[in-house]
Design an enzyme around this catalytic site. Structure first.
Site, PDB file in Angstrom:
ATOM      1  N   ASP A 174      38.852  38.728  35.891  1.00 30.62           N
ATOM      2  CA  ASP A 174      37.516  38.313  36.284  1.00 30.62           C
ATOM      3  C   ASP A 174      36.785  37.822  35.024  1.00 30.62           C
ATOM      4  OD1 ASP A 174      35.183  38.044  37.735  1.00 30.62           O
ATOM      5  OD2 ASP A 174      34.776  40.165  37.914  1.00 30.62           O
TER       6      ASP A 174
ATOM      7  N   LYS B 148      39.593  34.222  38.205  1.00 34.81           N
ATOM      8  CA  LYS B 148      38.341  33.530  38.504  1.00 34.81           C
ATOM      9  C   LYS B 148      37.894  32.800  37.240  1.00 34.81           C
ATOM     10  CE  LYS B 148      36.716  37.261  41.566  1.00 34.81           C
ATOM     11  NZ  LYS B 148      35.728  38.350  41.711  1.00 34.81           N
TER      12      LYS B 148
ATOM     13  N   GLU C 139      48.431  42.220  36.026  1.00 35.40           N
ATOM     14  CA  GLU C 139      47.073  42.506  36.497  1.00 35.40           C
ATOM     15  C   GLU C 139      46.887  41.942  37.903  1.00 35.40           C
ATOM     16  OE1 GLU C 139      44.536  44.154  36.475  1.00 35.40           O
ATOM     17  OE2 GLU C 139      43.320  44.050  34.678  1.00 35.40           O
TER      18      GLU C 139
ATOM     19  N   ARG D 257      42.475  48.427  49.917  1.00 32.21           N
ATOM     20  CA  ARG D 257      43.650  48.107  49.098  1.00 32.21           C
ATOM     21  C   ARG D 257      44.892  47.892  49.955  1.00 32.21           C
ATOM     22  NH1 ARG D 257      42.290  49.109  43.728  1.00 32.21           N
ATOM     23  NH2 ARG D 257      40.991  50.921  43.313  1.00 32.21           N
TER      24      ARG D 257
HETATM   25  P1  IMP Z   1      37.404  42.034  34.025  1.00 33.93           P
HETATM   26  O1  IMP Z   1      37.409  42.915  32.826  1.00 33.93           O
HETATM   27  O2  IMP Z   1      36.020  41.531  34.359  1.00 33.93           O
HETATM   28  O3  IMP Z   1      38.382  40.876  33.926  1.00 33.93           O
HETATM   29  O4  IMP Z   1      37.748  42.986  35.218  1.00 33.93           O
HETATM   30  C1  IMP Z   1      38.871  42.858  35.974  1.00 33.93           C
HETATM   31  C2  IMP Z   1      38.974  44.024  36.934  1.00 33.93           C
HETATM   32  O5  IMP Z   1      37.817  44.097  37.800  1.00 33.93           O
HETATM   33  C3  IMP Z   1      40.161  43.793  37.837  1.00 33.93           C
HETATM   34  O6  IMP Z   1      41.311  44.383  37.301  1.00 33.93           O
HETATM   35  C4  IMP Z   1      39.714  44.434  39.141  1.00 33.93           C
HETATM   36  O7  IMP Z   1      40.068  45.802  39.141  1.00 33.93           O
HETATM   37  C5  IMP Z   1      38.214  44.296  39.146  1.00 33.93           C
HETATM   38  N1  IMP Z   1      37.796  43.113  39.960  1.00 33.93           N
HETATM   39  C6  IMP Z   1      37.396  41.922  39.487  1.00 33.93           C
HETATM   40  N2  IMP Z   1      37.082  41.068  40.482  1.00 33.93           N
HETATM   41  C7  IMP Z   1      37.321  41.739  41.634  1.00 33.93           C
HETATM   42  C8  IMP Z   1      37.205  41.367  43.037  1.00 33.93           C
HETATM   43  O8  IMP Z   1      36.825  40.248  43.424  1.00 33.93           O
HETATM   44  N3  IMP Z   1      37.552  42.335  43.946  1.00 33.93           N
HETATM   45  C9  IMP Z   1      37.965  43.576  43.566  1.00 33.93           C
HETATM   46  N4  IMP Z   1      38.092  43.951  42.275  1.00 33.93           N
HETATM   47  C10 IMP Z   1      37.780  43.045  41.306  1.00 33.93           C
HETATM   48 MG    MG Z   2      42.333  46.051  37.887  1.00 32.62          MG
END
Ligand code: IMP
Ligand code: MG
Length: 180
Positions: free
Chosen positions: A106, A134, A102, A168
């Site tokens: 987040d 994070k 990954e 990107r």
């Molecule tokens: P999660 O389900 O909240 O853990 O989402 C993770 C996904 O959100 C990652 O695979 C990214 O595609 C996107 N994402 C999370 N934080 C960021 C960021 O700071 N910048 C860009 N994309 C992010």
């Molecule tokens: Mg992603």
């Protein structure tokens, strides 16, 4: 490196090419040490992870396979709630040593909903490699086994991560200016 504008927003440098490279090399060495002779299968999650996946995979000196998938989430019926499905996973995971790649974890929502589906296939092991994490944003319990950087809860851009589809291609990782 200095402040850049992407999609009308200002971003400032956060991680250099050298810093990113150093951590990917360290993670690659850990994986080489842990997976020798196990022929692991890496599953890179598109779109964001393509650059990390490419650089990490080049660090491997062991026999290893890689495939790329997309996760699509949609609202299911009232009983099933939010559903995550994968597109492009053709390999059988049974008895394989699997490592998810990954870009960033987040809240952990996406992976925590997807991992049980992979466990259903009875892999020999299932681990997560993420370039960025994070911890302050994590709301779904998730163990990241191979991690590049722990980062503050700020919006990041570059090295595969986008802001509304752009950025990107940046070689460095940037953070949104003025966000607290
Ligand atoms: P999660 O389900 O909240 O853990 O989402 C993770 C996904 O959100 C990652 O695979 C990214 O595609 C996107 N994402 C999370 N934080 C960021 C960021 O700071 N910048 C860009 N994309 C992010
Ligand atoms: Mg992603």
């Amino acid at each position: 490196m200095s402040v850049i504008v992407v999609n009308g927003k200002e971003f400032e440098p956060y991680l250099t090419v050298a810093q990113i490279d150093e951590q990917i090399k360290r993670v690659g060495a850990e994986i080489n040490a842990n997976y020798d002779g196990k022929r692991p299968l890496f599953i890179a999650i598109l779109n964001g992870s393509f650059m990390f996946a490419s650089d990490l995979f080049k660090e491997l000196t062991i026999d290893a396979e890689i495939c790329f998938i997309k996760l699509a989430s949609y609202k299911g019926t009232r009983s099933t709630g939010h559903v995550v499905t994968s597109i492009g996973l053709d390999e059988s995971l049974k008895d394989r040593h699997v490592v998810i790649i990954e870009d960033i974890v987040d809240t952990g929502k996406t992976l925590s909903e997807f991992l049980p589906q992979l466990m259903d296939q009875q892999p020999a092991s299932l681990k997560i490699a993420a370039l960025l994490h994070k911890p302050e944003a994590l709301v779904h319990a998730l163990k990241i086994d191979y991690l590049g950087f722990s980062v503050p809860n700020k919006f990041l851009l570059g090295f595969g991560l986008d802001y509304d589809g752009l950025g990107r291609n940046l070689k460095e990782i940037y953070t949104l200016v003025g966000e607290e």
